[in-house]
Structures are given as structure tokens and as C-alpha cells.
Design a protein around this motif. Structure first.
Motif, PDB file in Angstrom:
ATOM      1  N   GLN A 652       0.832  -1.205   0.000  1.00  0.00           N
ATOM      2  CA  GLN A 652       0.000   0.000   0.000  1.00  0.00           C
ATOM      3  C   GLN A 652       0.866   1.253   0.000  1.00  0.00           C
ATOM      4  OE1 GLN A 652      -2.826  -0.153   3.231  1.00  0.00           O
ATOM      5  NE2 GLN A 652      -3.672  -2.114   2.557  1.00  0.00           N
ATOM      6  N   ALA A 653       1.913   1.252   0.838  1.00  0.00           N
ATOM      7  CA  ALA A 653       2.791   2.414   0.900  1.00  0.00           C
ATOM      8  C   ALA A 653       3.550   2.607  -0.407  1.00  0.00           C
ATOM      9  CB  ALA A 653       3.785   2.254   2.061  1.00  0.00           C
ATOM     10  N   TRP A 654       3.986   1.507  -0.994  1.00  0.00           N
ATOM     11  CA  TRP A 654       4.758   1.580  -2.242  1.00  0.00           C
ATOM     12  C   TRP A 654       3.897   2.112  -3.391  1.00  0.00           C
ATOM     13  CZ3 TRP A 654       9.833   1.007  -3.362  1.00  0.00           C
ATOM     14  CH2 TRP A 654      10.197   0.821  -4.681  1.00  0.00           C
ATOM     15  N   ASN A 655       2.685   1.580  -3.511  1.00  0.00           N
ATOM     16  CA  ASN A 655       1.833   1.985  -4.622  1.00  0.00           C
ATOM     17  C   ASN A 655       1.287   3.404  -4.444  1.00  0.00           C
ATOM     18  OD1 ASN A 655       2.052  -0.446  -6.099  1.00  0.00           O
ATOM     19  ND2 ASN A 655       0.516  -1.434  -4.796  1.00  0.00           N
ATOM     20  N   ALA A 656       1.179   3.838  -3.187  1.00  0.00           N
ATOM     21  CA  ALA A 656       0.641   5.182  -2.932  1.00  0.00           C
ATOM     22  C   ALA A 656       1.679   6.267  -3.146  1.00  0.00           C
ATOM     23  CB  ALA A 656       0.094   5.257  -1.506  1.00  0.00           C
ATOM     24  N   ALA A 657       2.957   5.894  -3.138  1.00  0.00           N
ATOM     25  CA  ALA A 657       4.013   6.903  -3.261  1.00  0.00           C
ATOM     26  C   ALA A 657       4.083   7.439  -4.680  1.00  0.00           C
ATOM     27  CB  ALA A 657       5.362   6.290  -2.865  1.00  0.00           C
ATOM     28  N   GLU A 658       4.051   8.773  -4.813  1.00  0.00           N
ATOM     29  CA  GLU A 658       4.163   9.375  -6.142  1.00  0.00           C
ATOM     30  C   GLU A 658       5.529   9.077  -6.743  1.00  0.00           C
ATOM     31  OE1 GLU A 658       3.211  13.461  -6.427  1.00  0.00           O
ATOM     32  OE2 GLU A 658       1.252  13.253  -5.443  1.00  0.00           O
ATOM     33  N   ARG A 659       6.563   9.080  -5.872  1.00  0.00           N
ATOM     34  CA  ARG A 659       7.923   8.751  -6.327  1.00  0.00           C
ATOM     35  C   ARG A 659       8.496   7.688  -5.398  1.00  0.00           C
ATOM     36  NH1 ARG A 659      11.287  14.087  -7.918  1.00  0.00           N
ATOM     37  NH2 ARG A 659      12.632  12.458  -8.763  1.00  0.00           N
ATOM     38  N   LYS A 660       8.898   6.574  -5.957  1.00  0.00           N
ATOM     39  CA  LYS A 660       9.467   5.485  -5.153  1.00  0.00           C
ATOM     40  C   LYS A 660      10.778   5.923  -4.502  1.00  0.00           C
ATOM     41  CE  LYS A 660       6.131   3.350  -7.167  1.00  0.00           C
ATOM     42  NZ  LYS A 660       4.783   3.650  -6.638  1.00  0.00           N
ATOM     43  N   GLU A 661      11.441   6.895  -5.121  1.00  0.00           N
ATOM     44  CA  GLU A 661      12.725   7.368  -4.608  1.00  0.00           C
ATOM     45  C   GLU A 661      12.601   7.846  -3.166  1.00  0.00           C
ATOM     46  OE1 GLU A 661      16.283   9.995  -6.517  1.00  0.00           O
ATOM     47  OE2 GLU A 661      14.300  10.951  -6.412  1.00  0.00           O
ATOM     48  N   ALA A 662      11.455   8.444  -2.802  1.00  0.00           N
ATOM     49  CA  ALA A 662      11.265   8.961  -1.445  1.00  0.00           C
ATOM     50  C   ALA A 662      11.275   7.824  -0.430  1.00  0.00           C
ATOM     51  CB  ALA A 662       9.960   9.746  -1.360  1.00  0.00           C
ATOM     52  N   ILE A 663      10.599   6.723  -0.742  1.00  0.00           N
ATOM     53  CA  ILE A 663      10.584   5.566   0.162  1.00  0.00           C
ATOM     54  C   ILE A 663      11.979   4.982   0.302  1.00  0.00           C
ATOM     55  CG2 ILE A 663       9.798   3.175   0.399  1.00  0.00           C
ATOM     56  CD1 ILE A 663       7.130   3.983  -0.645  1.00  0.00           C
ATOM     57  N   LEU A 664      12.669   4.847  -0.818  1.00  0.00           N
ATOM     58  CA  LEU A 664      14.010   4.249  -0.782  1.00  0.00           C
ATOM     59  C   LEU A 664      14.980   5.120   0.006  1.00  0.00           C
ATOM     60  CD1 LEU A 664      14.288   2.992  -4.479  1.00  0.00           C
ATOM     61  CD2 LEU A 664      13.461   1.774  -2.455  1.00  0.00           C
ATOM     62  N   ALA A 665      14.888   6.440  -0.156  1.00  0.00           N
ATOM     63  CA  ALA A 665      15.777   7.343   0.581  1.00  0.00           C
ATOM     64  C   ALA A 665      15.539   7.235   2.073  1.00  0.00           C
ATOM     65  CB  ALA A 665      15.561   8.781   0.118  1.00  0.00           C
TER      66      ALA A 665
END
Length: 785
Positions: A652-665
Motif C-alpha cells: 500500500q505504501a509503495w503503490n501510494a508513493a508518487e515517487r518510489k525514490e522517497a521511500i528508498l531514501a
């Protein structure tokens, strides 16, 4: 002015700074803004390291009476916070800076926390116009410190200008000078190796010398390299007032004297040239690395200190705890200031470490067949030999080869030109290890004969290369095999690997050896180091004494004789310059080939006994200063499960993120290193698959497999020809370089995407930027469906 609309910086410039300046604080000499007190702890995972910016301590304001003498900390918040919102932060910084005053403000006024509490009120509210003047805080500070009016001229003597002192160095210098002004004659400073003890000593001496509180000073050390480094580096400003005592000659026209203690003492009374000075000649004696025996009643250092008993004695050490026989604290008293290894690592001033413990099968217990004869024709004693016997009573040459092979394997996997120190049992062992390492690295050893060098007390050629080894700009030598020459006084900033293949039972020696790797050199990519331990020496990390508060461990009975085990006759290398051991005997034997066997004991040498690695364990330094035994995979799983309780939660968090880069950072800030994990997996896995696989046991797909699945589903049919071809090219870019690379608009400038036109033209093909971003979102959903 609508304060609620102002940023924190605006509050500072429009409200707080004007109020402080209006109270009489000089903007240029007394007020400093955004002062970084620490550098930020270095986090190491796998082969990567980064600074944790969240651990950087940065004060909004530090107020000084004058440069080097801080008085107060002010923390600012924007006006949407309460006035006291920054107080806890201000109090933490005030404690770090050893000051009694902390202020918090949101631009409406100040909350003043006053530890001096002369009127019984610790905390009060002030308007912007009521900020206290420098003179008021200074007088309260002096009373809090107990500094008398007569002592003020000495205490306020200027620092030598130039290099800024770190906060703990200011504390150490100010505490030492304060102790002098209060008449304390024995002073101890405890500072971890690599934290700048010599620079700190220089500033103490400079201030006392300039204030004429100490007119003649003697700086004592027990390594020639220590004295020479001190003279040419930190002490250089003393210039014409300074001399080094050597060749057993005394010139009494100088004011700053540097000396090896071996150069002024000896067994023969004629060698005790310190007696050519009158007992009251020196006002201050600084003993560097004072853990090396100055507290022992029969040591050469004590002989000098007792002779110059009227002088102030200042001891510097990284290891306040000694043996059960000797304690520096018994001589010097409690430290006036302590800055520990753990503090240095937490603050980001010292390099953290990874430990690889290697157990060799014969070290775990080996009994030779009855009647075994060694290469010298000696019948090997029939008993079980273990780790403590190796290279002391029993030499297995294939063991040297096994150790050399593991060192070489580590360097091949990391950096074969990484500076490495191998600590051996003695000179003979260091010579054998040099040969084993040369044979393990024939290509580099043939290309440059200085790739591996023996640097020990008896090896003149090797000692000449010591300066080159510690010079970051000199590539050779790369690997140094040694015994005790490099345990202390060697500033090897770029040393990335410390190998322990010597028996270490002394905490003092252990901390000194570890100190060879704790220095940071960001210019040369030295942020952390590895300890390769073949002797279980790092078990000493489990000792609470390793980095605990100093305590007295020696309580001597009257007239009790003392001979500390680590200072046995024959100081290592005779002071490293051949002037004699710590007891005055020429040379000494601690770094000699026969020392470990001892009188009446035999050393056996066997060439044909195979040795292999039985067990290996990797450990990391945890946030609490303890070693954590876990793999990178296990650590990652723990961190991911802390953030995502279930696979559905992550999806859910991954798909909701506009940019995956933010989660990875964000995950990388918590120590999840995707590049290392992908290398470990041996496949070109997307971070998404690494997370699903490691944290939730899902079968992974490679990036190319994900891209091919999307292509087969023909999910771009609704787009025009150009847009469809762009999305196909983005899929190929994803397969090659990963998700973060296609999330940036700059990717449209790269081949083959630039063949479709300029970024503006490409976006126009999608019907505008919003439609392009929506198409990219569709592409990502298709990839992770």
C-alpha cells in the motif's frame, strides 16, 4: 509583522538576533549562529558507510565571553511553537559545551534556564528586551566555576588562533586551565585515540605560557615519532622558544622542551641528565600517553616526576583504566575531563568499526602425534596446544599462510591498496607474516617490493618507511607487519584494516591498537575500518571497562612493590629510537624474537601441519556501543519489519508513493543498503523485490523479468505512437538502471529517448506534463502489479 508566517530563520534574524545584540553582545566576537557541535555518526552496513544527518548536533546560537570561552546556548523555533519548545535541545547542547545557561525562544521572548540559580530561580520568562548582558552571565559563570578574580587573567588568556577547536577540545583545555588556576598540581585528561590530544595539549601549554602561569614546560613522550610529530605539527607555533632534548645534551636557554623520557634517564646515574636541571626549573610537565607506566612507583617517568615535584603534572591518556597493579588515577586523581571512544564515534569524529572474528582449527586445540619432531630436531612436548601457544611456544608455518590468505581474500574483496596493519606476537612472527603475505600477493609484491613491509624495532629499512605508511599521499607501503612499534603514536589516518594476530590481555594495549584505525579521512574515503581478529582479542569489547567511566583499580598497600605486567623490563623498541627501555636497559626485549617463550621455555617450529579456518563471525558496532552479531540480510529484515508490519502494508505504501525514490531514501537513512543487498543476491533486483524477498519471503524477479512481463501484457495500447515508444524505452531504461532513474524528467534527455524530440516535445506527445506523470504512474503500477 505576522510572526506566524515567518520561518525559523526569519524569527532568528528579525527577533532573536536583534534582542541579543541589543543586550550588548558583540555580533562578531561573541555571537555565533548555526554552530555544528558534532559531525553526525557514521553508519556502516556491508561495504557502505554514510553519515546520519539526524545525529548532527547544531546549536542555533552559541554565546561566548570571548573566542574559546562559551557561556550560553540559545535554541530558536518558529512562532508556531511555544517559547520553551527548544529548551530540551538547548540544555543538551549546554551540557555538551559545559556551560550553565540555556535559552529557548520563538520570537516572542525567552525562557532562561540558569544552572547557577543565584536567586533560587532556575527557569524564568524574559521579554525580548530583557535578554541578559554579557557581563551578568560572565560574573555568574565565574562564580559557578569557582574562579577567583586573581585567576581570571590566566583563565581568559587567548587561544592560539587558526584551527578551530572542537567542543570537547574546548572543554578539555578550559577544564585543565581551570584546574591550574585553582592550584591543582596533578591533572589528568582522558581523550580517546584520534581525538586530538596533542592539539589539546598545545592549546593548554600556549595559554599557560602566554599568561606566564607556566614559563618553562617539559613535554614527555615515549616514542620518537610522537615527539617529532608534535614538534613539526601542533607545536610549530612555539618556534624559537622550543627545543628537543637529544644526544643526552641539555641547553637551558629554551622555554618549551620536548623529550623522550628514555633520552633523559638511564640505569647509570650519569645517564639521568634531567638532574642537570634544577628541581624547580620546570613549571609544567605534560606526560603524553601517560598510561605507559607513569603511575608505577618504580617507573622511569615517576622518577622524573618526583624530581620535578614542584611542577604541575598534566597526564594525557586514552586509557584511564590500567591493570590491577597500576592506576593512573591513583597518581593524578580523577580526570578533569573525559571524552571516550564511544562518544567520539557517536559524534562522528571517530570511525566506527566492523569486526570479523576468525577461528583457526589448530587454535581451538591441537595435540601433536607422540614423538613429533620439529624442524630444529626438537621433540615436541606431548600436550594440547591452543590459541595462546601459537607463535609463542608453537609456530605452525602453515598457520601464517592461512592468516595471510584470509587477509588477502579480504583485501581482494574490498581494496587491495587499503592501508593495513598486522599485529604479530614478536619480530620473528612479523618477519614470517611479511613473507607469507608477499607469497599470497605475488602480483603486487612483484610490482612494488614495498607492498608489504616489516616495520619493527630491529628493522632499520622498515622503520624508515613508517612515515610513508602513515602519509595518505604515499601509496606504499600498503601492508605493515609489526609487533609493538605501531601500537601507539602512529597517526595512520587512512588505515582501513587492523589485523590482530597477537595475544592481547591488556585493555590498555588493546585500546591503543584499535586506535590505529579510529581516525577519519573523508578525502581518502576512510570513514570506517575493519578489525580482522584471529586471537579473540575483540572479546575485550564485552568488558564494561572498555569504554566505561574511569575508576581506581589499584589500591596499593604501603610500600607495596609495583611492576606492571605490560611495562616489564625492556620498553618496546627502547623508545623506538634505540635509546633504551623504560627501565633504562638498552633496547629491551618486548619486541624481540625470543620474548614470548620466556626463560627456560622452548619454541617448536613445524612446517607440515595443515591449518584451516574453522569458524568466522561478522559483527557491527551498534548504536549502544555494543557489537551486534548479525548478517546484513538479518539487519535489513529487522529494519523493514519495524517500518512495515505486513506485506500488504508495504504494498500500500509503495503503490501510494508518487515517487518510489522517497521511500528508498527513507529506508537508506535507516541503514537499508539496496546496492549491497543486490550484490549479495547476485542478481539485478529492483529494491521492491529485495524488500519483498528479504522482509516477506516472496520470490524475487529481476528488473528485466519485470520489464518483459509488462511488454507482454501490452498495457500501453491507449497511447499514441510516440508516447507508446517512449514508454517502451522507459521500460528498457528501468531494466538497465532501476526505478529511480526513470522518475526524473532528465531521463528524457538521454539516448534513446532523446531521439523522440526534446523533453518538451516528448511531454507534448502525452498531452502535457500531468498526462506524462499519469502515464509514468501507470507504468510503475504495471511493473509492480
Amino acid at each position: 509583522m505576522d510572526k506566524k508566517a515567518l520561518s525559523e530563520r526569519d524569527i532568528c534574524s528579525k527577533c532573536i538576533s536583534p534582542a541579543i545584540v541589543a543586550a550588548g553582545w558583540d555580533l562578531h566576537t561573541q555571537l555565533r549562529e548555526e554552530v555544528s557541535l558534532t559531525h553526525g555518526r557514521i553508519i556502516v552496513r556491508g561495504k557502505k558507510a554514510r553519515r546520519d544527518e539526524d545525529t548532527i548536533a547544531r546549536a542555533d546560537y552559541v554565546l561566548f565571553f570571548k573566542p574559546g570561552l562559551p557561556l550560553a546556548v540559545v535554541e530558536a523555533k518558529d512562532n508556531n511553537h511555544t517559547m520553551d519548545a527548544g529548551m530540551q535541545q538547548a540544555l543538551r547542547y549546554a551540557e555538551m559545551l559545559d556551560v550553565p545557561f540555556a535559552f529557548s525562544s520563538n520570537g516572542d521572548g525567552f525562557i532562561w534556564h540558569d544552572r547557577t540559580a543565584q536567586d533560587g530561580i532556575v527557569e524564568r520568562i524574559l521579554s525580548l528586551g530583557e535578554f541578559p548582558a554579557p557581563a551578568l552571565l560572565w560574573q555568574r559563570y565565574l562564580a559557578w566555576k569557582g574562579i577567583t578574580p586573581e585567576a581570571v587573567p590566566v583563565y581568559t588568556q587567548d587561544y592560539y588562533p587558526g584551527k578551530d577547536a572542537r567542543y570537547y577540545q574546548l572543554n578539555a583545555v578550559n577544564r585543565a586551565v581551570e584546574a591550574v588556576t585553582k592550584g591543582q598540581s596533578r591533572i589528568l585528561l582522558v581523550m580517546a585515540t584520534g581525538t586530538g590530544k596533542t592539539f589539546t595539549a598545545f592549546q593548554i601549554i600556549w595559554r599557560l605560557w602566554k599568561a606566564r602561569a607556566a614559563k618553562r614546560i617539559l613535554f614527555l613522550a615515549d616514542r620518537n615519532i610522537l615527539v617529532d610529530q608534535t614538534k613539526t605539527n601542533d607545536f610549530k607555533p612555539f618556534a624559537g622558544a622550543m627545543t628537543k632534548i637529544e644526544n643526552r645534551t641539555v641547553e637551558k636557554s629554551y622555554e618549551i622542551y620536548l623529550s623522550l623520557y628514555q633520552a633523559v634517564t638511564g640505569t647509570d646515574e650519569a645517564q639521568n641528565i634531567y638532574r642537570q636541571f634544577s628541581p624547580d626549573f620546570f613549571d609544567l610537565i605534560v606526560i603524553d600517553e601517560c598510561h605507559r607506566g607513569s603511575a608505577a612507583e618504580d617507573s622511569a617517568w615517576r622518577e622524573i616526576l618526583d624530581y620535578f615535584s614542584s611542577a604541575i603534572h598534566l597526564g594525557l591518556t586514552a586509557t584511564p583504566k590500567e591493570t590491577e597493579e597500576v592506576s593512573n588515577i591513583t597518581y593524578f586523581g580523577e580526570p578533569v575531563y573525559t571524552y571516550s571512544l564511544r562518544q567520539g564515534i557517536d559524534d562522528g569524529f571517530l570511525a566506527p568499526y566492523k569486526v570479523i572474528r576468525v577461528d583457526l582449527d589448530k587454535d581451538l586445540g591441537w595435540r601433536p602425534p607422540v614423538g613429533t619432531v620439529d624442524k630444529l630436531g626438537q621433540v615436541v612436548e606431548d600436550r594440547i596446544y591452543n590459541q595462546s601457544d601459537m607463535n609463542r611456544t608453537l609456530v605452525l608455518t602453515q598457520r601464517d599462510e592461512a592468516v595471510a590468505a584470509r587477509i588477502t581474500e579480504f583485501l581482494r574483496a574490498t581494496d587491495r591498496m587499503a592501508k593495513t596493519i598486522v599485529f604479530c606476537e614478536d619480530i620473528d612472527h612479523a618477519a614470517r607474516m611479511r613473507q607469507a603475505l608477499i607469497n599470497a600477493n605475488p602480483d603486487l609484491a612483484s610490482a612494488n617490493p614495498k607492498y608489504v613491509m616489516q616495520i619493527t624495532g630491529d628493522n632499520a629499512e622498515g622503520k624508515l618507511e613508517l612515515d610513508n605508511f602513515i602519509n595518505p599521499r604515499k601509496p606504499y607501503p600498503v601492508i605493515a607487519t609489526t609487533s609493538r612499534l605501531m601500537t601507539t603514536g602512529v597517526d595512520a589516518k587512512t588505515c582501513k584494516l587492523v589485523v590482530l594476530d597477537r595475544t592481547i590481555k591488556s585493555m590498555t594495549e588493546f585500546k591503543q591498537i584499535i586506535g590505529r584505525g579510529t581516525r577519519i579521512d573523508e578525502e581518502h574515503d576512510k570513514l570506517w575500518f575493519t578489525i580482522l581478529d584471529f586471537k579473540q582479542a575483540t572479546a575485550l569489547f564485552a568488558d564494561p571497562a572498555f569504554d566505561g567511566d574511569p575508576v581506581v583499580v589499584w589500591d596499593p598497600a604501603p610500600d607495596e612493590p609495583v611492576l606492571p605486567p605490560d611495562e616489564a623490563p625492556g620498553d618496546p623498541l627502547g623508545g623506538a629510537d634505540g635509546t633504551g627501555g623504560s627501565n633504562g636497559t638498552p633496547g629491551g626485549s618486548v619486541d624481540g624474537p625470543g620474548e614470548p617463550t620466556g626463560p627456560g621455555r622452548t619454541r617448536y617450529v613445524l612446517d607440515h601441519v595443515p591449518v584451516r579456518i574453522a569458524h568466522e563471525q561478522v559483527q557491527y558496532l551498534g548504536p549502544d556501543g555494543k557489537l551486534i552479531t548479525e548478517s546484513l540480510r538479518d539487519f535489513t529484515r529487522i529494519q523493514l519489519n519495524k517500518r512495515y508490519a505486513s506485506l500488504d502494508g508495504f504494498l500500500q505504501a509503495w503503490n501510494a508513493a508518487e515517487r518510489k525514490e522517497a521511500i528508498l531514501a527513507e529506508l537508506e537513512k535507516q541503514g537499508v543498503l539496496f546496492e549491497e543487498l543486490a550484490e549479495m543476491a547476485g542478481k539485478e533486483l529492483d529494491p521492491f523485490d529485495l524488500i519483498c524477498h528479504i522482509a516477506f519471503d516472496q520470490p524475487p524477479l529481476t528488473r528485466r523479468e519485470r520489464a518483459e512481463r509488462v511488454k507482454k501484457r501490452n498495457v500501453f495500447g491507449q497511447y499514441g505512437d510516440t508516447a507508446r515508444r517512449v514508454l517502451q524505452a522507459l521500460l528498457d531504461k528501468y531494466a538497465d538502471a532501476g526505478i529511480t532513474n526513470i522518475e526524473h524528467i532528465e531521463v528524457l534527455k538521454l539516448a534513446p529517448l532523446n531521439e523522440f524530440g526534446s523533453p518538451v516535445e516528448i511531454i507534448t506527445a502525452f498531452g502535457g506534463k500531468a498526462n506524462y506523470q499519469a502515464a509514468l504512474q501507470d507504468l510503475e503500477r504495471a511493473l509492480y502489479q
